[in-house]
Structures are given as structure tokens and as C-alpha cells.
Design a protein around this motif. Structure first.
Motif, short mmCIF file in Angstrom:
data_model
loop_
_atom_site.label_atom_id
_atom_site.label_comp_id
_atom_site.label_asym_id
_atom_site.label_seq_id
_atom_site.Cartn_x
_atom_site.Cartn_y
_atom_site.Cartn_z
N TRP A 121 -5.25 -1.38 6.34
CA TRP A 121 -4.23 -0.61 5.90
C TRP A 121 -4.10 -0.71 4.44
N ASN A 174 -2.73 12.85 8.61
CA ASN A 174 -1.60 11.98 8.22
C ASN A 174 -1.14 12.57 7.19
N THR A 219 8.04 17.74 7.90
CA THR A 219 9.16 16.87 8.01
C THR A 219 9.94 17.29 6.98
N VAL A 222 4.82 7.25 2.18
CA VAL A 222 4.15 7.22 0.77
C VAL A 222 4.63 8.58 0.24
N GLY A 223 4.88 9.49 0.97
CA GLY A 223 5.38 10.86 0.36
C GLY A 223 6.80 11.23 0.05
N PRO A 241 -3.32 6.24 6.48
CA PRO A 241 -3.34 5.11 6.84
C PRO A 241 -2.52 4.61 8.02
N ILE A 242 -1.80 5.79 8.51
CA ILE A 242 -0.51 5.23 9.33
C ILE A 242 -1.09 4.63 10.68
N PHE A 272 12.74 7.07 6.40
CA PHE A 272 11.52 7.24 5.61
C PHE A 272 10.64 6.09 6.26
N VAL A 295 0.55 5.71 16.69
CA VAL A 295 1.78 6.07 16.67
C VAL A 295 2.32 7.14 17.55
N TRP A 309 13.96 6.16 14.42
CA TRP A 309 14.51 5.73 13.01
C TRP A 309 16.14 6.55 13.25
N HIS A 328 4.50 0.52 6.48
CA HIS A 328 4.27 2.23 6.44
C HIS A 328 5.23 2.92 5.95
N PRO A 354 14.53 13.41 10.25
CA PRO A 354 13.79 14.36 10.40
C PRO A 354 12.35 13.86 11.12
N GLY A 414 2.45 14.65 7.69
CA GLY A 414 3.42 13.93 7.06
C GLY A 414 4.22 14.89 6.10
N GLY A 415 3.25 15.72 5.38
CA GLY A 415 3.92 16.46 4.31
C GLY A 415 4.40 17.74 4.74
C1 HEM Z 1 11.68 14.40 4.50
C2 HEM Z 1 10.53 14.15 4.78
C3 HEM Z 1 9.84 13.09 5.19
C4 HEM Z 1 10.43 12.18 6.12
C5 HEM Z 1 11.35 11.92 6.79
C6 HEM Z 1 9.14 11.10 6.36
C7 HEM Z 1 9.20 10.07 7.17
C8 HEM Z 1 8.25 9.13 7.30
C9 HEM Z 1 8.36 7.82 8.00
C10 HEM Z 1 9.53 7.63 8.78
C11 HEM Z 1 7.38 7.17 7.69
C12 HEM Z 1 6.90 5.68 8.45
C13 HEM Z 1 5.90 5.93 9.65
C14 HEM Z 1 5.92 4.79 10.33
O1 HEM Z 1 6.49 3.80 10.06
O2 HEM Z 1 4.65 4.57 11.02
C15 HEM Z 1 6.37 7.94 7.10
C16 HEM Z 1 4.98 7.73 6.64
C17 HEM Z 1 4.22 8.66 6.14
N1 HEM Z 1 4.54 9.60 5.49
FE1 HEM Z 1 6.11 10.56 5.57
N2 HEM Z 1 7.91 11.45 5.58
C18 HEM Z 1 8.49 12.57 4.87
C19 HEM Z 1 7.54 13.51 4.07
C20 HEM Z 1 6.36 13.01 3.73
C21 HEM Z 1 5.34 13.89 2.85
C22 HEM Z 1 5.93 15.15 1.91
C23 HEM Z 1 4.14 13.26 2.95
C24 HEM Z 1 2.74 13.84 2.15
C25 HEM Z 1 2.84 14.75 1.36
C26 HEM Z 1 4.19 12.15 3.68
C27 HEM Z 1 3.04 11.57 4.28
C28 HEM Z 1 3.29 10.24 4.94
C29 HEM Z 1 2.14 9.30 4.98
C30 HEM Z 1 0.77 9.39 4.64
C31 HEM Z 1 2.73 8.24 6.00
C32 HEM Z 1 2.07 7.04 6.27
C33 HEM Z 1 2.29 5.92 5.22
C34 HEM Z 1 1.59 4.65 5.88
O3 HEM Z 1 0.96 4.48 6.84
O4 HEM Z 1 1.47 3.82 4.86
N3 HEM Z 1 5.59 12.13 4.40
N4 HEM Z 1 6.95 9.34 6.61
#
Ligand code: HEM
Length: 423
Positions: free
Chosen positions: A106, A247, A255, A362-363, A98-99, A354, A86, A326, A359, A297, A251-252
Motif C-alpha cells: 500500500w 479507486n 461520494t 486521499v481525496g 491503493p484501497i 473520511f 473492501v 463509518w 487508508h 456519504p 472515490g472521486g
Molecule cells: C465527501 C467525499 C468523500 C468521502 C466521504 C470519502 C470517504 C473515504 C473513506 C471513508 C475512505 C477510507 C476507505 C478505507 O478505509 O478503506 C476513502 C478512501 C479513499 N478515497 Fe475518499 N472520500 C471522498 C472523496 C474522495 C475523492 C474526491 C477522491 C478522489 C478524487 C477520493 C479518493 C479516495 C481514494 C483513492 C481512497 C483510498 C485511499 C487509500 O486506500 O489509501 N475520495 N475515502
């Protein structure tokens, strides 16, 4: 005489590089130009070539067709060559779980962690986030000076995410710093090698902690879950755990930092909007979603086309890479009235900050709680902060995370709320 190929087609690529300073300065304009052109899904020749969709409907269509547009990363065991995944350009880090997996694989990886991120689980972390936002402000409140990134918006998401993972909180800097550097350092720059080494050291530390949890009774954190819980009838391998760490930490941590830092700058530049938010805290939920829409972000990810297809009238071939901004979808006037303006009360707000499709983040619930607790702490305790924008620096490359390296500010000194100090 043959007609020239339209600008944005593969035969006539646009000058576009999401890692460039020009992009960081003008991304919304760049997407407006692409959206209004003959090729709203345009081809850029940078980084080996990739498509750049600019319309909300195309980005969502691609995100929702994960069979055709794969997220999976492949590592050639013989050569070590890494393809897919990605990120553009691809970087040689552990496959992120899992991303960087596709269905049906997945489903198993995502289901394994879903419960830990559900709305109720996220709410249960709110008190911890609030307490640490307060402790972080305590560290600077008597001085009248803060660097928002170094002192609040960087550490808080790092501490909350490390707590979720079961990593030692006192060492949050060892995780927060590489996680910031890795997103703002252009992947083809000479500095990237040293940054990558520090990133790798973070993973090595995760493995040490994993081993520790394997020798302890189960605890309520993700590393302990990875150490003990059966995954499809077996134990997760070290590589799988590292994939989750990659991830979830990436991710955590950065962002929510990027979101909150952008918002603090916006509220400083727009004191009337700041006052509205202080006077009417009920606005915070709609304002929060609007900020995620506007700043995007987590700016973009990538997909990898698995078969010849067509989206929005543009042919995309098997093997083509697609950058998924996005932020571009979030500024599409077909979906959002007056998209380049922040409307704190915008509702409904179908933003894709988000993500969209399987995908989707999750967070997001944990992110919302962390963001709210940081903003509330600042607006309650140092509402009249003054940012030194001349000294604040945005990320050199914002194509993955639209963030800031630092953001110094001053305020009228106040009193600590707690005598306790952070590690
Ligand atoms: C403002 C904060 C955040 C934004 C804008 C954001 C945005 C995103 C986006 C756009 C995706 C989709 C990616 C894709 O389609 O390939 C994503 C996936 C993900 N995010 Fe966030 N994220 C944020 C905060 C967090 C936090 C706090 C965590 C964990 C503590 C997290 C963990 C993840 C994970 C593990 C995925 C992968 C999910 C999957 O593939 O099923 N994110 N995030």
C-alpha cells in the motif's frame, strides 16, 4: 437447559443487511440497537456472514490494525474466484489501488499519487471547480428548474475528477452514470449484470486514454503520470492503472455527490440553518465537517480478518469479514454529544467520515473544495430553491454510498453568468 446464545453472536445472528431498504430507512436506529446490545460487534448472516461493529472505538481500532484487518483483494487465477477486498459482497472488478492493498505494498501505491491530492494541489483545483459549478447552474438558471443530482452534484465531481485523471471532459456522462449506478444497484440484483457491463466499458475507455498518453509527452494529469512515471523502477501495468482508475473514479465521483445532495435536502428542510450559513459563510468549514460526520456519504467499507483475534471483548476469527460503517462510529454518543443532531458549529469534530488509519481518504481536500464550491454556488444564485421531496429518490442500497438518485427542485429563474456552454 442451556442458555440461548446472545443475539448478535455467530450462533444467533442479527437480522441486518446493509443493502436492504430497511437499512436505508433506519440505519442510525439499527446501529443504536446494536451499540446498546450485548454484542456491540454483531454477526449478520447476510451475504455469507460478516461482523458489524457499531462503536466508534471498535471501528477505529479495526481500521488502525491493517495487519490483522486486511483490505487486500485476491483473485484466484485458475478459477477467477474473487475474495477479500473492501466490498461486501465482493464484486469481480479490478483490484482497486491503493484501497485494496495492505502495507507495505500500500505504501508504494499511495505514495505514488499522494502529491497530486495534497492540500495545495486540491486548492489549485478550486477555481476549476468554481467555474464549472457556475457553468452547470448557467445551463438551468433561466428555466427555474433543476435536478440537483443530474444537473449539479453528479456532473461537478465527475468533471473535476476526470480533469484530475486526464479523461476527456466532454464525455463526463459516460463516466458519471455507471459510477452512480454501480453504487445504488444491489450487487445481487438481476440489473447488476448490465450495470457491471457499463462499468467495465468505462475501464476500457480508461485503457484507450492511457495508451494515448503513452504516445504523448508527459502532461499534468494522473493518466499521464501512470503512463510515464517510473513506479519502483518500472512502468505500471495496465491492471495497476485500471486499479487506480477504479479507486479514484469511484472515490472521486459519487461520494461528494452524495454529501452535497444530502446537504441541499437538509438545508431546504431547515431554512433557519440555511439562513445561518448564508449570513455567516465562516461557518462553512465546521458545517462541512459536521455534514460529513452526520451523513457519512462513503457509508462503509469492509475488512478481512487475517488471524484469530478479539476486539472490544468479541472474538473475531481468521477469515471473518467485517463491515466498517463509518456512519455508525459517527453517531456514537461516547464520542459525540447529541450525535443525531446536526450542529453547524460542532468543534472539535473527530468524525471518521473520511476513514481512519492508513487508508484515510486521499481525496478529502479535493472533496472539501468541490463541496464548498457547489454549496456556495447554490446559496448565492438560487438560495430559495424548493425541493420536490416526493419525487426525489434515495439510493435503494445506501450501504456503500449514502446517496440520492435524483432530486428535482424549482427556484425563481435568474440570469446566466457566462455565454459558454458545457459539452
Ligand atoms: C465527501 C467525499 C468523500 C468521502 C466521504 C470519502 C470517504 C473515504 C473513506 C471513508 C475512505 C477510507 C476507505 C478505507 O478505509 O478503506 C476513502 C478512501 C479513499 N478515497 Fe475518499 N472520500 C471522498 C472523496 C474522495 C475523492 C474526491 C477522491 C478522489 C478524487 C477520493 C479518493 C479516495 C481514494 C483513492 C481512497 C483510498 C485511499 C487509500 O486506500 O489509501 N475520495 N475515502
Amino acid at each position: 437447559m442451556t442458555a440461548a446464545a446472545p443475539l448478535g453472536s455467530k450462533a444467533n445472528p442479527i437480522a441486518f443487511d446493509h443493502e436492504s431498504p430497511a437499512y436505508a430507512a433506519n440505519w442510525a436506529d439499527e446501529y443504536r440497537t446494536i451499540r446498546e446490545s450485548a454484542c456491540p460487534i454483531a454477526w449478520s448472516g447476510a451475504h455469507g456472514g460478516y461482523f458489524v461493529p457499531s462503536r466508534y472505538r471498535d471501528i477505529v481500532a479495526i481500521a488502525q490494525d491493517s495487519q490483522t484487518f486486511s483490505s487486500a483483494k485476491h483473485v484466484d487465477v485458475a478459477t477467477g474466484e474473487v475474495t477479500g477486498g473492501v466490498l461486501i459482497p465482493t464484486i469481480p472488478f479490478p483490484t482497486a489501488y491503493p484501497i485494496e492493498t495492505d502495507r507495505p505494498v500500500w505504501d508504494a501505491y499511495r505514495n505514488f499519487i499522494n502529491r497530486r491530492f495534497a492540500p495545495k494541489a486540491a486548492e489549485a483545483r478550486r477555481d476549476f471547480a468554481r467555474a464549472h459549478a457556475s457553468l452547470l447552474l448557467d445551463q438551468v438558471i433561466e428555466t427555474g428548474a433543476i435536478d440537483f443530482v443530474a444537473d449539479l452534484t453528479g456532473p461537478l465531481p465527475a468533471i473535476v475528477t476526470m480533469d484530475l485523471m486526464g479523461l476527456p471532459l466532454a464525455d463526463w456522462r459516460d463516466f458519471a452514470e455507471p459510477l452512480h449506478e454501480i453504487v445504488y444497484t444491489p450487487k445481487e440484483s438481476p440489473e447488476f449484470v448490465a450495470v457491471a457491463a457499463r462499468f467495465q466499458a468505462m475501464f476500457d475507455r480508461c485503457l484507450v486514454e492511457l495508451e494515448r498518453y503513452r504516445n504523448l509527452p508527459p502532461e499534468d494529469n494522473l493518466l499521464s503520470l501512470f503512463a510515464h512515471a517510473p513506479f519502483e523502477g518500472r512502468r505500471l501495468t495496465d491492471d495497476e492503472v485500471l486499479g487506480y482508475c477504479n479507486n479514484i473514479l469511484a472515490g472521486g465521483v459519487d461520494t461528494t455527490t452524495a454529501l452535497t445532495t444530502n446537504v441541499l435536502a437538509y438545508l431546504w428542510r431547515n431554512p433557519n440553518e440555511k439562513r445561518r450559513l448564508i449570513d455567516d459563510p465562516m461557518l462553512l468549514p465546521t458545517a462541512r465537517e459536521e455534514f460529513v460526520r452526520f451523513f457519512a456519504p462513503q457509508h462503509a467499507v469492509a475488512r478481512n480478518c487475517t488471524r484469530d483475534t478479539e476486539v472490544g471483548g468479541i472474538p473475531i476469527a481468521a477469515g471473518d469479514r467485517v463491515y466498517m460503517p463509518w456512519g455508525a462510529g459517527n453517531r456514537d454518543p461516547e464520542i459525540f454529544d447529541d450525535p443525531d443532531r446536526i450542529d453547524l458549529a460542532r468543534f472539535p469534530n473527530r468524525h471518521i467520515g473520511f476513514g481512519a488509519g492508513a487508508h484515510r481518504c486521499v481525496g478529502s481536500f479535493i472533496a472539501r473544495a468541490m463541496f464548498e464550491e457547489m454549496i456556495k454556488a447554490v446559496l448565492t444564485r438560487i438560495p430559495e430553491y424548493v425541493i420536490d421531496l416526493d419525487s426525489a429518490r434515495r439510493y435503494r442500497s445506501i450501504g456503500t454510498i449514502n446517496g440520492w438518485m435524483n432530486m428535482p427542485a424549482t427556484f425563481a429563474p435568474g440570469m446566466r453568468l457566462s455565454p459558454a456552454a458545457l459539452g
